[in-house]
Structures are given as C-alpha cells and as structure tokens.
Design a protein around this motif. Structure first.
Motif, mmCIF file in Angstrom:
data_model
loop_
_atom_site.group_PDB
_atom_site.id
_atom_site.type_symbol
_atom_site.label_atom_id
_atom_site.label_comp_id
_atom_site.label_asym_id
_atom_site.label_seq_id
_atom_site.Cartn_x
_atom_site.Cartn_y
_atom_site.Cartn_z
ATOM 1 N N ALA A 185 0.818 -1.070 -0.043
ATOM 2 C CA ALA A 185 -0.286 -0.554 -0.215
ATOM 3 C C ALA A 185 0.643 1.556 0.187
ATOM 4 O O ALA A 185 2.333 1.075 1.080
ATOM 5 N N LEU A 186 0.705 2.119 -0.373
ATOM 6 C CA LEU A 186 0.686 3.758 -0.574
ATOM 7 C C LEU A 186 0.423 4.296 0.843
ATOM 8 O O LEU A 186 -0.593 3.701 1.435
ATOM 9 N N PRO A 187 1.504 5.125 1.772
ATOM 10 C CA PRO A 187 1.509 5.562 2.537
ATOM 11 C C PRO A 187 -0.028 6.205 3.287
ATOM 12 O O PRO A 187 -0.606 6.958 1.941
ATOM 13 N N GLY A 188 -0.606 5.775 3.577
ATOM 14 C CA GLY A 188 -2.831 5.856 4.564
ATOM 15 C C GLY A 188 -2.774 4.930 3.589
ATOM 16 O O GLY A 188 -4.283 5.209 4.561
ATOM 17 N N GLU A 189 -3.039 4.006 2.889
ATOM 18 C CA GLU A 189 -3.412 3.161 2.318
ATOM 19 C C GLU A 189 -3.736 2.379 3.018
ATOM 20 O O GLU A 189 -2.737 1.434 3.507
ATOM 21 N N THR A 190 -4.617 1.440 3.304
ATOM 22 C CA THR A 190 -4.440 0.665 3.377
ATOM 23 C C THR A 190 -4.996 -0.982 2.141
ATOM 24 O O THR A 190 -4.394 -2.130 2.438
ATOM 25 N N GLU A 191 -5.015 -0.922 1.313
ATOM 26 C CA GLU A 191 -5.216 -1.197 -0.073
ATOM 27 C C GLU A 191 -3.755 -1.173 -0.598
ATOM 28 O O GLU A 191 -3.264 0.041 -0.837
ATOM 29 N N GLY A 192 -3.692 -2.150 -1.952
ATOM 30 C CA GLY A 192 -1.923 -2.200 -2.720
ATOM 31 C C GLY A 192 -1.978 -0.493 -3.891
ATOM 32 O O GLY A 192 -3.335 -0.975 -3.843
ATOM 33 N N ALA A 193 -1.445 -0.327 -4.213
ATOM 34 C CA ALA A 193 -0.798 0.294 -5.055
ATOM 35 C C ALA A 193 -1.608 -0.412 -5.578
ATOM 36 O O ALA A 193 -1.544 -1.086 -6.153
ATOM 37 N N ARG A 194 -2.342 0.510 -6.773
ATOM 38 C CA ARG A 194 -3.315 0.343 -8.223
ATOM 39 C C ARG A 194 -3.035 1.220 -9.627
ATOM 40 O O ARG A 194 -2.207 2.409 -8.973
ATOM 41 N N TYR A 195 -1.412 1.030 -10.499
ATOM 42 C CA TYR A 195 -1.692 1.492 -11.457
ATOM 43 C C TYR A 195 -2.708 1.735 -12.953
ATOM 44 O O TYR A 195 -2.943 0.332 -12.644
ATOM 45 N N ASN A 196 -3.008 2.820 -13.147
ATOM 46 C CA ASN A 196 -3.446 2.883 -14.443
ATOM 47 C C ASN A 196 -2.710 2.419 -15.964
ATOM 48 O O ASN A 196 -1.940 3.870 -15.531
ATOM 49 N N LEU A 197 -2.257 1.458 -16.472
ATOM 50 C CA LEU A 197 -0.906 1.612 -17.177
ATOM 51 C C LEU A 197 -2.034 2.260 -19.144
ATOM 52 O O LEU A 197 -3.169 1.310 -19.922
#
Length: 255
Positions: free
Chosen positions: A204-216
């Motif tokens: 996760a990004l700082p302050g988030e609970t779910e894993g980071a998500r990329y849009n490509l």
C-alpha cells in the motif's frame, strides 16, 4: 472537472536489457533509480480520477498457498534467467499478464521486487529522454515489509491484472491525458487505439490500506504500443513514456 494540477513524475527504476544467456532467454537487469523527471516528462491535466477496470480481489477467507521454505526462496546461487522470469516463483506469488498486454510487456521477479518491463528488443524511456524505465510493484513512497524469510522477488508483487481496450469515456480520458502530456501545445502523436491495463500491488501507499494500483494506458499504432502513460494513485502521479524498438532501443539498452 477539477482545476488543472501538475502530476508528479513517478520515481520508477530503470531496467537495462542484457544479452540472453546460453539458454536463450532474454534477461532484464535492474539499474539505478531515476532522478526527478524534467517538467516535460510530467502530465498536467484537468482530469479527475482515472477510470479503474474492475478486478477480482483475493478472498481473504480462502486457504493460503503453501509458502516455499527460506532456502527455496533464497537460493545460494546467483539469479539466472529462469529465476528472473519468475519460473521458480512459489505458488500463489505471481499472476499472469492478460493478452494482448503479454505481448507488450513481461512481469519479472527482480531483486527489488516484481516489476513490469518491455519485451525483448524494446525499451521504455521517459518521454524525450534516453532513460530506460520499468514499473515496480513497490510504488514510489511505499514501504516494503520485512521480517524473517522476506524475499522481495515474491513478497513485493503484483496480485492482479485486468485490462481491456479503452472506449467511450475511458478513451476520452486517455486521449485527454496524452494531450495534456504533450508539452508546449505540440501536436500529440498519432495512434489507432488505447488499451488500459490496471495492475494491483500488494504493497500500500502511505495512509492507504489496500495495495497501490497502477493505470497503464498503451497508445497503439498498428499492432504495437508507441507511447504509455503510467498512472499511480488515480493519476495523482504519472509518467509519460516512449516505446522504442529496433536500432533506437538497441542504442538505449546498450549504454
């Protein structure tokens, strides 16, 4: 629409394409992190959140796959091509890249965590530069886990991919992103279609609970992507990439 805002350039790691070993498998060797990108490599847009493609989330109640022992996860020998291409990854630590994206990129199990890199013979570079780029499962600003038995090749990973051609509202947003990324009012490059791949990380990004998500967003001319805009955190961070091939890619990757 929100007021125009400058989107910070992603601090993505460089990936250098090396010659194949005797087995004939292409290998991408990780390089050094890039410095902050110049202003013309950032994306400035009047867009809201990037549209996400729905993807299945792992069932937390489902039985977890058996993890390999620390000895299996940390071989004493140097990482070889099969290892780098995740051929020895423990069950449950990799997910396949869907078509047609699997013809445009490769998921690798690198020393700093799993990453997305271009297929052999191509290079992704920050727009207008010769700096090779890869997209890490460990997003900029995220903190990796640790502890006994931690192996970044498998413990920093992508947990899901979902992709489709961008049409209607998604296509309009993707078109607007590329216009905004084209500096000084220049004409955007020509392309025939846009395909969007969402990639979910387990970190996760700082302050988030779910894993980071990329849009490509892959801007395709003919059958191959020519440009990519990699968005993170609903496009609050983004990077505009050129896709090189042939002699141009060989020159960049041979440095």
């Amino acid at each position: 629409m929100a007021a125009a805002r400058r989107l910070a350039a992603l601090m993505l790691a460089a990936a250098m394409c090396a010659a194949a070993p005797a087995a004939g498998v292409p290998v991408w060797e990780p390089g050094d992190p890039l410095p902050d990108m110049a202003p013309d490599a950032t994306v400035e847009a009047t867009l809201g959140s990037a549209p996400a493609i729905p993807m299945a989330r792992p069932d937390s109640a489902a039985p977890q796959p058996t993890q390999a022992s620390q000895a299996e996860r940390r071989p004493e020998t140097a990482q070889d091509a099969a290892d780098f291409l995740c051929a020895r990854a423990p069950e449950g630590t990799t997910v396949p890249v869907p078509p047609p994206f699997d013809g445009w990129l490769v998921r690798v199990c690198a020393a700093q965590g799993q990453a997305l890199v271009p297929v052999s013979g191509e290079a992704w570079v920050a727009h207008g530069s010769a700096d090779p780029i890869s997209i890490l499962a460990l997003a900029p600003g995220a903190t990796p886990p640790g502890g006994a038995g931690f192996d970044p090749r498998y413990d920093i990973r992508f947990t899901a991919f979902a992709g489709e051609e961008a049409t209607e509202a998604r296509r309009a947003r993707a078109d607007a992103l590329l216009v905004a990324a084209t500096s000084n009012g220049a004409r955007p490059p020509a392309y025939d279609a846009v395909w969007q791949l969402d990639a979910q990380s387990n970190i996760a990004l700082p302050g988030e609970t779910e894993g980071a998500r990329y849009n490509l967003f892959f801007y395709v001319a003919g059958t191959r992507p020519r440009h990519i805009i990699a968005c993170l955190d609903e496009c609050r961070q983004a990077l505009y990439l050129d896709v090189l091939n042939g002699a141009e890619a060989a020159e960049v990757l041979g440095r």
